[in-house]
Design a protein around this motif. Sequence first.
Motif, mmCIF file in Angstrom:
data_model
loop_
_atom_site.group_PDB
_atom_site.id
_atom_site.type_symbol
_atom_site.label_atom_id
_atom_site.label_comp_id
_atom_site.label_asym_id
_atom_site.label_seq_id
_atom_site.Cartn_x
_atom_site.Cartn_y
_atom_site.Cartn_z
ATOM 1 N N SER B 10 0.850 -1.197 0.000
ATOM 2 C CA SER B 10 0.000 0.000 0.000
ATOM 3 C C SER B 10 0.878 1.237 0.000
ATOM 4 O O SER B 10 2.084 1.170 0.276
ATOM 5 C CB SER B 10 -0.895 0.022 1.245
ATOM 6 O OG SER B 10 -0.118 0.260 2.404
ATOM 7 N N LEU B 11 0.249 2.370 -0.276
ATOM 8 C CA LEU B 11 0.973 3.640 -0.240
ATOM 9 C C LEU B 11 1.514 3.899 1.164
ATOM 10 O O LEU B 11 2.664 4.329 1.337
ATOM 11 C CB LEU B 11 0.029 4.770 -0.668
ATOM 12 C CG LEU B 11 0.558 6.197 -0.511
ATOM 13 C CD1 LEU B 11 1.862 6.422 -1.266
ATOM 14 C CD2 LEU B 11 -0.492 7.202 -0.976
ATOM 15 N N THR B 12 0.691 3.628 2.195
ATOM 16 C CA THR B 12 1.144 3.874 3.566
ATOM 17 C C THR B 12 2.338 2.990 3.901
ATOM 18 O O THR B 12 3.274 3.411 4.577
ATOM 19 C CB THR B 12 -0.004 3.619 4.567
ATOM 20 O OG1 THR B 12 -1.165 4.275 4.083
ATOM 21 C CG2 THR B 12 0.325 4.150 5.941
ATOM 22 N N TYR B 13 2.286 1.764 3.419
ATOM 23 C CA TYR B 13 3.404 0.845 3.657
ATOM 24 C C TYR B 13 4.672 1.368 2.961
ATOM 25 O O TYR B 13 5.780 1.291 3.497
ATOM 26 C CB TYR B 13 3.046 -0.550 3.148
ATOM 27 C CG TYR B 13 3.747 -1.670 3.883
ATOM 28 C CD1 TYR B 13 3.225 -2.201 5.056
ATOM 29 C CD2 TYR B 13 4.945 -2.198 3.400
ATOM 30 C CE1 TYR B 13 3.866 -3.219 5.734
ATOM 31 C CE2 TYR B 13 5.599 -3.226 4.071
ATOM 32 C CZ TYR B 13 5.053 -3.740 5.236
ATOM 33 O OH TYR B 13 5.688 -4.745 5.906
ATOM 34 N N GLN B 15 5.260 4.461 2.423
ATOM 35 C CA GLN B 15 5.711 5.620 3.202
ATOM 36 C C GLN B 15 6.472 5.170 4.454
ATOM 37 O O GLN B 15 7.472 5.779 4.840
ATOM 38 C CB GLN B 15 4.504 6.488 3.583
ATOM 39 C CG GLN B 15 3.911 7.204 2.375
ATOM 40 C CD GLN B 15 2.598 7.891 2.697
ATOM 41 O OE1 GLN B 15 1.656 7.291 3.198
ATOM 42 N NE2 GLN B 15 2.532 9.185 2.407
ATOM 43 N N SER B 43 -0.107 0.158 -7.519
ATOM 44 C CA SER B 43 0.583 0.029 -6.233
ATOM 45 C C SER B 43 1.740 1.018 -6.203
ATOM 46 O O SER B 43 1.983 1.735 -7.179
ATOM 47 C CB SER B 43 1.087 -1.401 -6.015
ATOM 48 O OG SER B 43 2.188 -1.676 -6.844
ATOM 49 N N HIS B 44 2.408 1.043 -5.072
ATOM 50 C CA HIS B 44 3.536 1.955 -4.910
ATOM 51 C C HIS B 44 4.787 1.172 -4.557
ATOM 52 O O HIS B 44 4.710 0.087 -3.974
ATOM 53 C CB HIS B 44 3.251 2.994 -3.833
ATOM 54 C CG HIS B 44 2.246 4.014 -4.270
ATOM 55 N ND1 HIS B 44 0.887 3.757 -4.303
ATOM 56 C CD2 HIS B 44 2.402 5.291 -4.725
ATOM 57 C CE1 HIS B 44 0.257 4.832 -4.739
ATOM 58 N NE2 HIS B 44 1.149 5.778 -5.005
#
Lengths: 376, 84
Positions: B10-13, B15, B43-44
Amino acid sequence: MIYFDSAATTLQKPLAVAQVAAKAVNAYASPGRGGHPAAMAAAAVAYQCRVAAGELLGVSDPDRVIFTCNATHALNIAIASLVSPGDTVVVSGWEHNAVTRPLKALGAKVKVARGLLFDPQSILADFEMLVTPEVKCVICTQCSNVFGMVLPIEALAALCRDRGVPLIVDASQSAGCLPVDLEGWGAAFVAMPGHKGLYGPQGTGLLLCGADRAVKPLLLGGTGSASLSQEMPDFLPDRLEAGTHNIPGISGLLEGIRFVAKKRPEVILSHERKLLAMAREGLSQIPGVELFCDPLGQNQTGVLSLRIHTMDCEEAAQWLGDHAVAVRAGLHCAPLAHETVGTLDTGTVRLSFSAFNTPREVERFLNLMERMARKR
Amino acid sequence: MVYYLIICRSLTYAQRTSAVLERVGITAHIMRTPRAIAGEGCSHGVKVSQRRLPEALVALNRAGLSPKRVFIMEADGSYQEVRL
Protein backbone atom coordinates in the motif's frame (compact mmCIF):
# COMPACT_ATOMS: atom_id res chain seq x y z
CA MET A 1 -19.54 34.99 21.71
CA ILE A 2 -18.57 32.81 24.67
CA TYR A 3 -18.36 29.30 23.33
CA PHE A 4 -19.00 26.56 25.90
CA ASP A 5 -20.05 23.78 23.50
CA SER A 6 -16.74 22.07 22.80
CA ALA A 7 -18.15 18.63 23.60
CA ALA A 8 -20.10 19.01 20.34
CA THR A 9 -17.26 20.56 18.38
CA THR A 10 -14.40 22.85 19.33
CA LEU A 11 -15.08 26.09 17.51
CA GLN A 12 -11.89 27.92 18.45
CA LYS A 13 -8.97 26.11 16.82
CA PRO A 14 -5.26 26.76 16.54
CA LEU A 15 -4.74 29.28 13.71
CA ALA A 16 -2.75 26.81 11.65
CA VAL A 17 -5.74 24.45 11.34
CA ALA A 18 -7.72 26.71 9.00
CA GLN A 19 -4.57 27.94 7.25
CA VAL A 20 -3.36 24.52 6.19
CA ALA A 21 -6.88 23.33 5.34
CA ALA A 22 -7.30 26.30 3.00
CA LYS A 23 -3.89 25.66 1.46
CA ALA A 24 -4.75 22.00 0.92
CA VAL A 25 -7.80 22.83 -1.20
CA ASN A 26 -5.58 24.25 -3.94
CA ALA A 27 -2.25 22.56 -3.34
CA TYR A 28 -2.95 18.93 -2.45
CA ALA A 29 -4.58 16.35 -4.69
CA SER A 30 -5.55 12.79 -3.78
CA PRO A 31 -3.18 10.37 -2.00
CA GLY A 32 -2.41 7.26 -4.00
CA ARG A 33 -4.06 8.59 -7.13
CA GLY A 34 -1.08 9.60 -9.21
CA GLY A 35 2.61 10.00 -8.70
CA HIS A 36 2.68 13.72 -9.44
CA PRO A 37 3.80 16.26 -6.81
CA ALA A 38 0.27 17.33 -5.78
CA ALA A 39 -0.74 13.71 -5.14
CA MET A 40 2.48 12.91 -3.32
CA ALA A 41 2.15 16.07 -1.20
CA ALA A 42 -1.33 14.93 -0.18
CA ALA A 43 0.04 11.48 0.61
CA ALA A 44 2.78 12.98 2.75
CA VAL A 45 0.28 15.00 4.82
CA ALA A 46 -1.93 11.94 5.33
CA TYR A 47 1.05 9.88 6.45
CA GLN A 48 2.29 12.59 8.83
CA CYS A 49 -1.19 12.75 10.34
CA ARG A 50 -1.28 8.96 10.85
CA VAL A 51 2.13 9.05 12.53
CA ALA A 52 1.27 12.03 14.76
CA ALA A 53 -2.05 10.45 15.77
CA GLY A 54 -0.33 7.13 16.45
CA GLU A 55 2.26 8.79 18.69
CA LEU A 56 -0.43 10.58 20.70
CA LEU A 57 -2.86 7.67 20.90
CA GLY A 58 -0.71 4.59 21.38
CA VAL A 59 -0.52 3.09 17.89
CA SER A 60 2.94 2.09 16.70
CA ASP A 61 1.86 1.15 13.17
CA PRO A 62 0.52 4.04 11.06
CA ASP A 63 -1.32 1.51 8.84
CA ARG A 64 -3.75 0.99 11.72
CA VAL A 65 -4.75 4.66 11.99
CA ILE A 66 -7.81 4.99 9.76
CA PHE A 67 -9.32 8.25 8.55
CA THR A 68 -13.08 8.48 8.91
CA CYS A 69 -15.67 11.24 8.56
CA ASN A 70 -16.31 11.43 12.31
CA ALA A 71 -16.51 9.24 15.42
CA THR A 72 -19.92 7.87 14.41
CA HIS A 73 -18.46 6.57 11.15
CA ALA A 74 -15.54 5.02 13.07
CA LEU A 75 -17.86 3.38 15.61
CA ASN A 76 -20.07 2.00 12.84
CA ILE A 77 -17.06 0.29 11.24
CA ALA A 78 -15.91 -1.11 14.59
CA ILE A 79 -19.35 -2.41 15.50
CA ALA A 80 -19.98 -3.90 12.05
CA SER A 81 -16.61 -5.66 12.27
CA LEU A 82 -17.33 -7.34 15.60
CA VAL A 83 -21.09 -7.71 16.00
CA SER A 84 -23.44 -9.95 14.04
CA PRO A 85 -27.24 -10.06 14.33
CA GLY A 86 -28.30 -11.69 17.57
CA ASP A 87 -24.91 -11.33 19.27
CA THR A 88 -24.79 -10.31 22.91
CA VAL A 89 -22.97 -7.05 23.55
CA VAL A 90 -22.30 -5.24 26.84
CA VAL A 91 -22.27 -1.45 26.78
CA SER A 92 -21.97 1.12 29.53
CA GLY A 93 -25.03 3.07 30.60
CA TRP A 94 -23.38 6.22 29.28
CA GLU A 95 -23.26 5.50 25.55
CA HIS A 96 -24.15 7.82 22.70
CA ASN A 97 -26.64 7.00 19.95
CA ALA A 98 -23.58 6.45 17.73
CA VAL A 99 -23.23 3.16 19.62
CA THR A 100 -26.79 2.24 20.50
CA ARG A 101 -28.40 2.88 17.10
CA PRO A 102 -26.01 0.64 15.12
CA LEU A 103 -26.50 -2.10 17.73
CA LYS A 104 -30.27 -1.75 17.45
CA ALA A 105 -30.08 -1.91 13.65
CA LEU A 106 -27.94 -5.05 13.86
CA GLY A 107 -30.43 -6.73 16.18
CA ALA A 108 -27.81 -7.24 18.91
CA LYS A 109 -28.84 -8.29 22.40
CA VAL A 110 -27.59 -5.39 24.52
CA LYS A 111 -26.80 -5.62 28.21
CA VAL A 112 -26.17 -2.32 29.99
CA ALA A 113 -23.55 -1.80 32.72
CA ARG A 114 -24.93 1.34 34.33
CA GLY A 115 -23.25 1.88 37.67
CA LEU A 116 -23.63 5.21 39.40
CA LEU A 117 -22.71 8.71 38.30
CA PHE A 118 -19.11 9.60 39.24
CA ASP A 119 -18.59 6.17 40.79
CA PRO A 120 -16.26 4.28 38.41
CA GLN A 121 -16.00 1.28 40.72
CA SER A 122 -19.75 0.71 40.52
CA ILE A 123 -19.59 0.78 36.71
CA LEU A 124 -16.70 -1.66 36.70
CA ALA A 125 -18.58 -3.95 39.07
CA ASP A 126 -21.53 -4.01 36.66
CA PHE A 127 -19.22 -4.89 33.77
CA GLU A 128 -17.63 -7.67 35.83
CA MET A 129 -21.08 -9.12 36.38
CA LEU A 130 -22.29 -8.78 32.79
CA VAL A 131 -19.22 -9.83 30.74
CA THR A 132 -20.03 -13.51 30.57
CA PRO A 133 -18.82 -16.16 28.09
CA GLU A 134 -21.56 -15.53 25.49
CA VAL A 135 -20.62 -11.84 25.18
CA LYS A 136 -19.14 -11.07 21.75
CA CYS A 137 -18.05 -7.53 22.41
CA VAL A 138 -17.85 -4.76 25.03
CA ILE A 139 -18.35 -1.12 24.07
CA CYS A 140 -17.59 1.72 26.45
CA THR A 141 -17.11 5.44 26.23
CA GLN A 142 -14.05 6.77 28.00
CA CYS A 143 -15.94 9.87 29.09
CA SER A 144 -19.65 10.68 29.17
CA ASN A 145 -20.55 13.37 26.66
CA VAL A 146 -23.39 14.53 28.94
CA PHE A 147 -21.80 14.55 32.39
CA GLY A 148 -18.07 14.56 31.69
CA MET A 149 -17.68 11.49 33.87
CA VAL A 150 -14.47 9.56 33.24
CA LEU A 151 -15.08 5.83 32.96
CA PRO A 152 -12.56 3.23 34.18
CA ILE A 153 -11.29 2.21 30.75
CA GLU A 154 -7.93 0.89 31.86
CA ALA A 155 -9.50 -1.52 34.37
CA LEU A 156 -12.24 -2.44 31.91
CA ALA A 157 -9.61 -3.18 29.25
CA ALA A 158 -7.83 -5.49 31.70
CA LEU A 159 -11.13 -7.24 32.42
CA CYS A 160 -11.79 -7.70 28.69
CA ARG A 161 -8.28 -9.05 28.10
CA ASP A 162 -8.71 -11.52 30.98
CA ARG A 163 -12.01 -12.75 29.61
CA GLY A 164 -10.97 -12.71 25.96
CA VAL A 165 -13.69 -10.29 24.87
CA PRO A 166 -12.87 -7.58 22.31
CA LEU A 167 -13.29 -4.00 23.52
CA ILE A 168 -14.39 -0.97 21.52
CA VAL A 169 -13.61 2.37 23.19
CA ASP A 170 -15.44 5.54 22.23
CA ALA A 171 -12.86 8.25 22.85
CA SER A 172 -15.04 11.05 21.47
CA GLN A 173 -14.83 13.12 24.63
CA SER A 174 -11.44 11.99 25.85
CA ALA A 175 -9.01 12.16 22.93
CA GLY A 176 -6.94 15.26 23.52
CA CYS A 177 -7.48 15.53 27.28
CA LEU A 178 -7.17 11.99 28.71
CA PRO A 179 -4.60 9.29 27.98
CA VAL A 180 -5.68 7.18 25.01
CA ASP A 181 -3.61 4.05 24.48
CA LEU A 182 -4.88 1.51 21.94
CA GLU A 183 -1.95 -0.87 22.34
CA GLY A 184 -1.59 -0.47 26.11
CA TRP A 185 -5.25 -1.30 26.54
CA GLY A 186 -5.16 -4.11 24.00
CA ALA A 187 -8.45 -2.75 22.64
CA ALA A 188 -9.91 -4.01 19.39
CA PHE A 189 -10.84 -0.52 18.25
CA VAL A 190 -10.75 3.05 19.53
CA ALA A 191 -12.96 5.60 17.76
CA MET A 192 -12.87 9.38 17.95
CA PRO A 193 -13.76 12.55 16.07
CA GLY A 194 -11.10 14.91 14.81
CA HIS A 195 -13.17 18.03 15.45
CA LYS A 196 -13.48 17.96 19.24
CA GLY A 197 -10.50 17.59 21.59
CA LEU A 198 -8.09 17.07 18.71
CA TYR A 199 -8.99 20.52 17.35
CA GLY A 200 -9.26 19.44 13.71
CA PRO A 201 -11.93 20.51 11.23
CA GLN A 202 -15.44 19.06 11.14
CA GLY A 203 -15.70 16.06 8.83
CA THR A 204 -12.67 14.32 10.31
CA GLY A 205 -12.43 11.29 12.57
CA LEU A 206 -10.11 8.42 13.40
CA LEU A 207 -10.51 4.72 13.93
CA LEU A 208 -7.57 3.01 15.62
CA CYS A 209 -7.48 -0.70 14.86
CA GLY A 210 -5.95 -3.33 17.12
CA ALA A 211 -3.38 -5.71 15.66
CA ASP A 212 -4.57 -8.72 13.64
CA ARG A 213 -8.19 -7.67 13.87
CA ALA A 214 -10.49 -8.57 10.98
CA VAL A 215 -12.32 -5.47 9.79
CA LYS A 216 -15.44 -5.03 7.71
CA PRO A 217 -15.50 -2.04 5.37
CA LEU A 218 -18.76 -0.05 5.26
CA LEU A 219 -17.80 1.71 2.05
CA LEU A 220 -16.48 -0.12 -1.01
CA GLY A 221 -14.65 1.40 -3.94
CA GLY A 222 -11.37 2.70 -5.25
CA THR A 223 -8.34 2.76 -2.97
CA GLY A 224 -5.52 3.45 -5.41
CA SER A 225 -4.21 -0.06 -4.73
CA ALA A 226 -4.74 -3.63 -6.01
CA SER A 227 -7.03 -2.18 -8.68
CA LEU A 228 -7.41 -5.38 -10.70
CA SER A 229 -9.21 -7.09 -7.85
CA GLN A 230 -12.93 -6.58 -7.39
CA GLU A 231 -12.58 -7.21 -3.67
CA MET A 232 -11.51 -4.57 -1.20
CA PRO A 233 -7.80 -4.89 -0.31
CA ASP A 234 -7.18 -7.13 2.69
CA PHE A 235 -4.68 -4.70 4.23
CA LEU A 236 -5.05 -1.52 6.24
CA PRO A 237 -5.57 1.35 5.88
CA ASP A 238 -6.80 0.78 2.32
CA ARG A 239 -9.47 -1.76 3.32
CA LEU A 240 -11.33 0.91 5.29
CA GLU A 241 -10.59 3.99 3.18
CA ALA A 242 -12.44 3.70 -0.13
CA GLY A 243 -12.81 6.90 -2.11
CA THR A 244 -10.98 10.19 -2.07
CA HIS A 245 -9.72 11.37 1.31
CA ASN A 246 -10.75 14.61 2.99
CA ILE A 247 -7.28 16.05 2.60
CA PRO A 248 -8.13 19.61 3.70
CA GLY A 249 -9.65 18.08 6.83
CA ILE A 250 -6.73 15.74 7.41
CA SER A 251 -4.26 18.63 6.94
CA GLY A 252 -6.12 20.60 9.58
CA LEU A 253 -6.37 17.59 11.86
CA LEU A 254 -2.60 17.16 11.70
CA GLU A 255 -2.17 20.71 12.99
CA GLY A 256 -4.77 20.10 15.70
CA ILE A 257 -2.97 16.97 16.86
CA ARG A 258 0.35 18.82 16.85
CA PHE A 259 -1.25 21.52 19.01
CA VAL A 260 -2.51 18.94 21.53
CA ALA A 261 0.80 17.06 21.58
CA LYS A 262 2.76 20.28 22.16
CA LYS A 263 0.42 21.60 24.85
CA ARG A 264 -0.02 18.10 26.32
CA PRO A 265 -3.42 16.50 27.11
CA GLU A 266 -2.91 16.64 30.88
CA VAL A 267 -2.30 20.38 30.74
CA ILE A 268 -5.44 20.89 28.66
CA LEU A 269 -7.43 18.76 31.11
CA SER A 270 -6.09 20.70 34.07
CA HIS A 271 -7.06 24.00 32.44
CA GLU A 272 -10.58 22.76 31.68
CA ARG A 273 -11.00 21.43 35.21
CA LYS A 274 -10.01 24.79 36.68
CA LEU A 275 -12.71 26.47 34.59
CA LEU A 276 -15.18 23.81 35.65
CA ALA A 277 -14.34 24.31 39.33
CA MET A 278 -14.86 28.04 38.91
CA ALA A 279 -18.21 27.53 37.18
CA ARG A 280 -19.26 25.03 39.79
CA GLU A 281 -18.41 27.37 42.65
CA GLY A 282 -20.34 30.24 41.12
CA LEU A 283 -23.35 28.22 40.03
CA SER A 284 -23.67 26.57 43.41
CA GLN A 285 -24.48 30.02 44.85
CA ILE A 286 -27.44 30.49 42.53
CA PRO A 287 -30.73 29.20 43.97
CA GLY A 288 -32.60 26.63 41.90
CA VAL A 289 -29.55 25.41 39.94
CA GLU A 290 -28.84 21.70 40.23
CA LEU A 291 -25.30 20.66 39.27
CA PHE A 292 -24.04 17.22 38.27
CA CYS A 293 -20.51 17.22 39.63
CA ASP A 294 -17.97 14.74 40.85
CA PRO A 295 -17.53 15.52 44.54
CA LEU A 296 -13.82 14.76 44.30
CA GLY A 297 -13.29 16.29 40.88
CA GLN A 298 -11.03 13.42 39.79
CA ASN A 299 -13.57 11.64 37.63
CA GLN A 300 -14.81 14.59 35.61
CA THR A 301 -13.37 16.41 32.61
CA GLY A 302 -14.33 19.93 31.52
CA VAL A 303 -17.97 19.02 30.89
CA LEU A 304 -20.71 20.08 33.30
CA SER A 305 -24.43 19.34 33.16
CA LEU A 306 -26.98 21.34 35.11
CA ARG A 307 -30.70 21.82 35.52
CA ILE A 308 -32.57 24.97 36.45
CA HIS A 309 -35.63 23.97 38.40
CA THR A 310 -37.95 26.68 37.18
CA MET A 311 -36.83 26.74 33.58
CA ASP A 312 -36.83 24.26 30.72
CA CYS A 313 -33.31 23.36 29.64
CA GLU A 314 -33.90 24.38 26.02
CA GLU A 315 -35.34 27.74 27.10
CA ALA A 316 -32.33 28.33 29.33
CA ALA A 317 -29.93 27.51 26.50
CA GLN A 318 -31.88 29.75 24.14
CA TRP A 319 -31.73 32.62 26.63
CA LEU A 320 -27.99 32.13 26.99
CA GLY A 321 -27.61 31.93 23.22
CA ASP A 322 -29.52 35.21 22.89
CA HIS A 323 -26.95 36.68 25.28
CA ALA A 324 -24.00 35.34 23.26
CA VAL A 325 -23.20 32.24 25.28
CA ALA A 326 -23.23 28.96 23.33
CA VAL A 327 -24.18 25.88 25.37
CA ARG A 328 -26.08 22.74 24.46
CA ALA A 329 -29.32 21.59 26.01
CA GLY A 330 -31.56 18.54 25.66
CA LEU A 331 -30.52 14.91 25.54
CA HIS A 332 -27.18 15.37 23.74
CA CYS A 333 -27.85 12.32 21.48
CA ALA A 334 -27.35 10.18 24.59
CA PRO A 335 -30.78 9.19 25.97
CA LEU A 336 -29.20 6.14 27.59
CA ALA A 337 -26.96 8.35 29.75
CA HIS A 338 -29.91 10.54 30.74
CA GLU A 339 -31.95 7.45 31.55
CA THR A 340 -29.12 6.14 33.75
CA VAL A 341 -29.01 9.38 35.75
CA GLY A 342 -32.75 10.06 35.74
CA THR A 343 -32.69 13.22 33.61
CA LEU A 344 -34.45 11.77 30.57
CA ASP A 345 -37.65 13.76 31.16
CA THR A 346 -35.98 17.11 31.64
CA GLY A 347 -32.69 16.91 29.77
CA THR A 348 -29.86 19.11 31.00
CA VAL A 349 -27.96 22.23 30.02
CA ARG A 350 -24.37 21.27 29.23
CA LEU A 351 -21.30 23.47 29.43
CA SER A 352 -18.14 22.10 27.87
CA PHE A 353 -14.82 23.88 27.88
CA SER A 354 -11.78 23.82 25.64
CA ALA A 355 -8.17 24.91 25.80
CA PHE A 356 -9.22 28.31 24.43
CA ASN A 357 -11.75 29.26 27.13
CA THR A 358 -10.73 31.69 29.85
CA PRO A 359 -11.66 32.44 33.48
CA ARG A 360 -12.99 35.81 32.29
CA GLU A 361 -15.50 34.01 30.09
CA VAL A 362 -16.65 31.93 33.04
CA GLU A 363 -17.11 35.10 35.11
CA ARG A 364 -19.25 36.67 32.38
CA PHE A 365 -21.28 33.48 32.10
CA LEU A 366 -21.87 33.44 35.88
CA ASN A 367 -23.00 37.05 35.80
CA LEU A 368 -25.50 36.14 33.11
CA MET A 369 -26.74 33.17 35.08
CA GLU A 370 -27.36 35.45 38.07
CA ARG A 371 -29.32 37.79 35.82
CA MET A 372 -31.32 34.85 34.53
CA ALA A 373 -32.07 33.74 38.09
CA ARG A 374 -33.29 37.24 39.03
CA LYS A 375 -35.63 37.33 36.03
CA ARG A 376 -37.31 34.02 36.90
CA MET B 1 20.55 4.75 -13.93
CA VAL B 2 20.12 1.27 -12.52
CA TYR B 3 18.09 1.08 -9.33
CA TYR B 4 16.06 -1.29 -7.21
CA LEU B 5 12.33 -0.91 -6.70
CA ILE B 6 10.86 -2.32 -3.49
CA ILE B 7 7.18 -3.02 -4.14
CA CYS B 8 4.86 -2.34 -1.22
CA ARG B 9 1.32 -3.53 -0.54
CA SER B 10 0.00 0.00 0.00
CA LEU B 11 0.97 3.64 -0.24
CA THR B 12 1.14 3.87 3.57
CA TYR B 13 3.40 0.85 3.66
CA ALA B 14 5.62 2.50 1.05
CA GLN B 15 5.71 5.62 3.20
CA ARG B 16 6.72 3.57 6.24
CA THR B 17 9.36 1.82 4.17
CA SER B 18 10.71 5.09 2.89
CA ALA B 19 10.74 6.62 6.39
CA VAL B 20 12.75 3.69 7.81
CA LEU B 21 15.29 3.90 5.01
CA GLU B 22 15.64 7.68 5.17
CA ARG B 23 16.24 7.39 8.91
CA VAL B 24 19.32 5.24 8.28
CA GLY B 25 20.57 7.56 5.56
CA ILE B 26 19.36 5.69 2.48
CA THR B 27 17.66 7.88 -0.10
CA ALA B 28 14.31 6.23 -0.72
CA HIS B 29 11.94 7.79 -3.23
CA ILE B 30 8.31 6.68 -3.36
CA MET B 31 6.93 6.13 -6.85
CA ARG B 32 4.02 4.47 -8.58
CA THR B 33 4.86 0.94 -9.63
CA PRO B 34 5.27 0.65 -13.43
CA ARG B 35 2.22 -1.07 -14.89
CA ALA B 36 4.31 -3.91 -16.37
CA ILE B 37 5.23 -5.16 -12.88
CA ALA B 38 2.30 -3.92 -10.84
CA GLY B 39 0.68 -7.35 -10.68
CA GLU B 40 -2.69 -6.80 -9.00
CA GLY B 41 -3.03 -3.28 -10.31
CA CYS B 42 -2.05 0.10 -8.93
CA SER B 43 0.58 0.03 -6.23
CA HIS B 44 3.54 1.96 -4.91
CA GLY B 45 7.18 1.14 -4.60
CA VAL B 46 10.28 2.62 -3.03
CA LYS B 47 13.27 3.30 -5.24
CA VAL B 48 16.76 2.78 -3.80
CA SER B 49 20.12 2.93 -5.48
CA GLN B 50 21.74 -0.26 -6.67
CA ARG B 51 24.52 -0.24 -4.08
CA ARG B 52 22.26 0.37 -1.06
CA LEU B 53 19.85 -2.59 -1.42
CA PRO B 54 21.58 -4.97 1.02
CA GLU B 55 21.66 -2.48 3.85
CA ALA B 56 18.13 -1.34 2.98
CA LEU B 57 16.87 -4.91 3.40
CA VAL B 58 18.65 -5.19 6.74
CA ALA B 59 17.07 -1.94 7.96
CA LEU B 60 13.62 -3.04 6.83
CA ASN B 61 14.01 -6.40 8.49
CA ARG B 62 14.97 -4.68 11.75
CA ALA B 63 11.87 -2.50 11.51
CA GLY B 64 9.65 -5.53 10.87
CA LEU B 65 8.76 -4.44 7.35
CA SER B 66 8.68 -7.00 4.56
CA PRO B 67 8.90 -5.94 0.93
CA LYS B 68 6.26 -7.59 -1.22
CA ARG B 69 8.64 -7.99 -4.14
CA VAL B 70 11.89 -6.37 -5.31
CA PHE B 71 12.76 -5.53 -8.90
CA ILE B 72 15.91 -4.20 -10.48
CA MET B 73 15.63 -1.76 -13.33
CA GLU B 74 18.17 -2.72 -15.94
CA ALA B 75 20.10 -0.25 -18.10
CA ASP B 76 17.69 -0.89 -21.00
CA GLY B 77 14.71 0.15 -18.85
CA SER B 78 13.34 -3.33 -18.31
CA TYR B 79 12.57 -4.75 -14.88
CA GLN B 80 13.77 -8.07 -13.48
CA GLU B 81 12.51 -9.52 -10.25
CA VAL B 82 15.19 -10.11 -7.64
CA ARG B 83 15.00 -13.28 -5.57
CA LEU B 84 15.62 -12.39 -1.93
